[in-house]
Design a protein around this motif. Structure first.
Motif, short mmCIF file in Angstrom:
data_model
loop_
_atom_site.label_atom_id
_atom_site.label_comp_id
_atom_site.label_asym_id
_atom_site.label_seq_id
_atom_site.Cartn_x
_atom_site.Cartn_y
_atom_site.Cartn_z
N PRO A 165 3.29 -14.10 -51.51
CA PRO A 165 4.68 -13.38 -52.29
C PRO A 165 4.37 -12.14 -53.33
O PRO A 165 3.62 -12.14 -53.92
CB PRO A 165 5.30 -14.72 -53.42
CG PRO A 165 3.99 -15.50 -52.38
CD PRO A 165 3.42 -15.13 -52.10
N GLY A 166 5.11 -11.12 -52.29
CA GLY A 166 5.17 -9.82 -52.96
C GLY A 166 3.92 -9.03 -53.26
O GLY A 166 3.99 -7.90 -53.73
N LYS A 167 3.47 -9.46 -51.99
CA LYS A 167 1.96 -8.67 -52.49
C LYS A 167 2.10 -7.94 -50.64
O LYS A 167 2.79 -7.95 -49.86
CB LYS A 167 0.48 -9.63 -52.08
CG LYS A 167 0.76 -10.42 -53.25
CD LYS A 167 0.30 -9.87 -54.74
CE LYS A 167 0.25 -10.98 -55.71
NZ LYS A 167 -0.78 -9.79 -56.97
N HIS B 263 4.73 -1.49 -58.91
CA HIS B 263 6.12 -1.34 -59.18
C HIS B 263 7.04 -0.05 -59.41
O HIS B 263 6.53 0.40 -60.93
CB HIS B 263 6.40 -2.22 -60.39
CG HIS B 263 5.86 -3.47 -59.80
ND1 HIS B 263 6.40 -4.68 -59.09
CD2 HIS B 263 4.95 -4.43 -60.49
CE1 HIS B 263 5.62 -5.30 -59.09
NE2 HIS B 263 4.28 -5.44 -59.75
N LEU C 153 9.61 -3.10 -50.30
CA LEU C 153 8.61 -3.58 -50.95
C LEU C 153 7.91 -2.24 -50.04
O LEU C 153 8.65 -2.35 -48.78
CB LEU C 153 7.51 -4.60 -50.21
CG LEU C 153 6.07 -4.65 -50.46
CD1 LEU C 153 5.67 -4.42 -52.23
CD2 LEU C 153 5.65 -6.16 -50.30
N ARG D 135 6.64 -2.66 -55.21
CA ARG D 135 7.75 -3.01 -54.87
C ARG D 135 8.74 -1.50 -55.47
O ARG D 135 9.20 -1.50 -56.89
CB ARG D 135 7.57 -3.42 -56.17
CG ARG D 135 8.97 -4.60 -56.30
CD ARG D 135 9.33 -5.82 -54.81
NE ARG D 135 8.73 -6.55 -54.27
CZ ARG D 135 9.80 -6.95 -53.21
NH1 ARG D 135 10.53 -6.55 -52.48
NH2 ARG D 135 8.68 -8.39 -52.54
#
Lengths: 111, 114
Positions: A40-42, B10, B88, B110
């Motif tokens: 997740p998120g990587k 981010h 992303l 992100r």
């Protein structure tokens, strides 16, 4: 059109189970097929790469197969562990310098 | 680390801001890519560079502007983005056209547009 489809979209299994993830592609003129893992998120981590001339590749508990004639690839995970929980993506590479991705299978391995 | 480094990890930006995403690889690869990954959608190819030359622009809006000063560095310049551009953004590289050795991805940036 070069499309890649992955089924199932999500899979939940108990720890220790062997499992198979499926990938199909519409254009058999594939250059190679690559399986990735994404947490997740990587970003994406490459697991296995199968060239068009090959039938399968193995790495540890993972085995990927490629059948160009039927437009299918499978990723077999043996003795699944909770740490295997992630989204698994397959992608076909074509000579037009493009890599087409499936939408992924989200795997959950329950302890 | 995979060998492909993306910064920042981010980013939050307003719709009137200008920002840049950076990607760097020292794997000796000659092709670099920008991909966009939105929620519940497959990865979308945005731009391809081979030996610093852009070889593909996948119908990306002009508010995204890529730059590849050399084979090791790739930038994505952003300006006047929309909230739907939140996603992303992944950079990848490969050693040969067609990916004989597969693609290596960075960890992504992100992006949130407010």
């Amino acid at each position: 059109k070069q499309e890649v489809t992955q089924i199932p979209a999500a899979l939940s299994v108990p720890e220790g189970e062997n499992l198979v993830l499926n990938c199909s592609f519409t254009d058999s003129a594939i250059y190679n097929l690559q399986w990735f893992r994404q947490d997740p998120g990587k970003g994406l981590t490459s697991l296995l790469l199968i060239q068009s001339s090959q039938r399968e590749q193995t790495s540890g508990r993972l085995n990927a197969s490629l059948d160009k004639s039927s437009g299918r690839s499978t990723l077999y995970i043996a003795a699944s562990q909770p740490g295997d929980s992630a989204t698994y993506l397959c992608a076909g590479s074509y000579n037009n310098n493009d890599m087409r991705f499936g939408a992924g299978t989200r795997l959950t391995v329950k302890p | 680390e995979t060998g492909v480094t993306q910064t920042p990890r981010h980013l939050v930006m307003g719709m009137t801001n200008k920002k840049s995403l950076k990607c760097e690889q020292h794997l000796g690869h000659n092709a670099m890519y920008w991909y966009k990954q939105s929620a519940k959608k497959p990865l979308e190819l945005m731009f391809v560079y081979n030996f610093k030359e852009q070889t593909e622009n996948n119908s990306v809006p002009s508010r995204f502007s890529p730059e590849c000063p050399n084979s090791s560095h790739l930038f994505l310049h952003l300006h006047t983005l929309q909230p739907e551009d939140s996603a992303l953004y992944l950079c990848a590289s490969t050693g040969q056209q067609g990916g004989d050795y597969g693609y290596t991805f960075g960890s992504g940036t992100r992006l949130t547009v407010v």
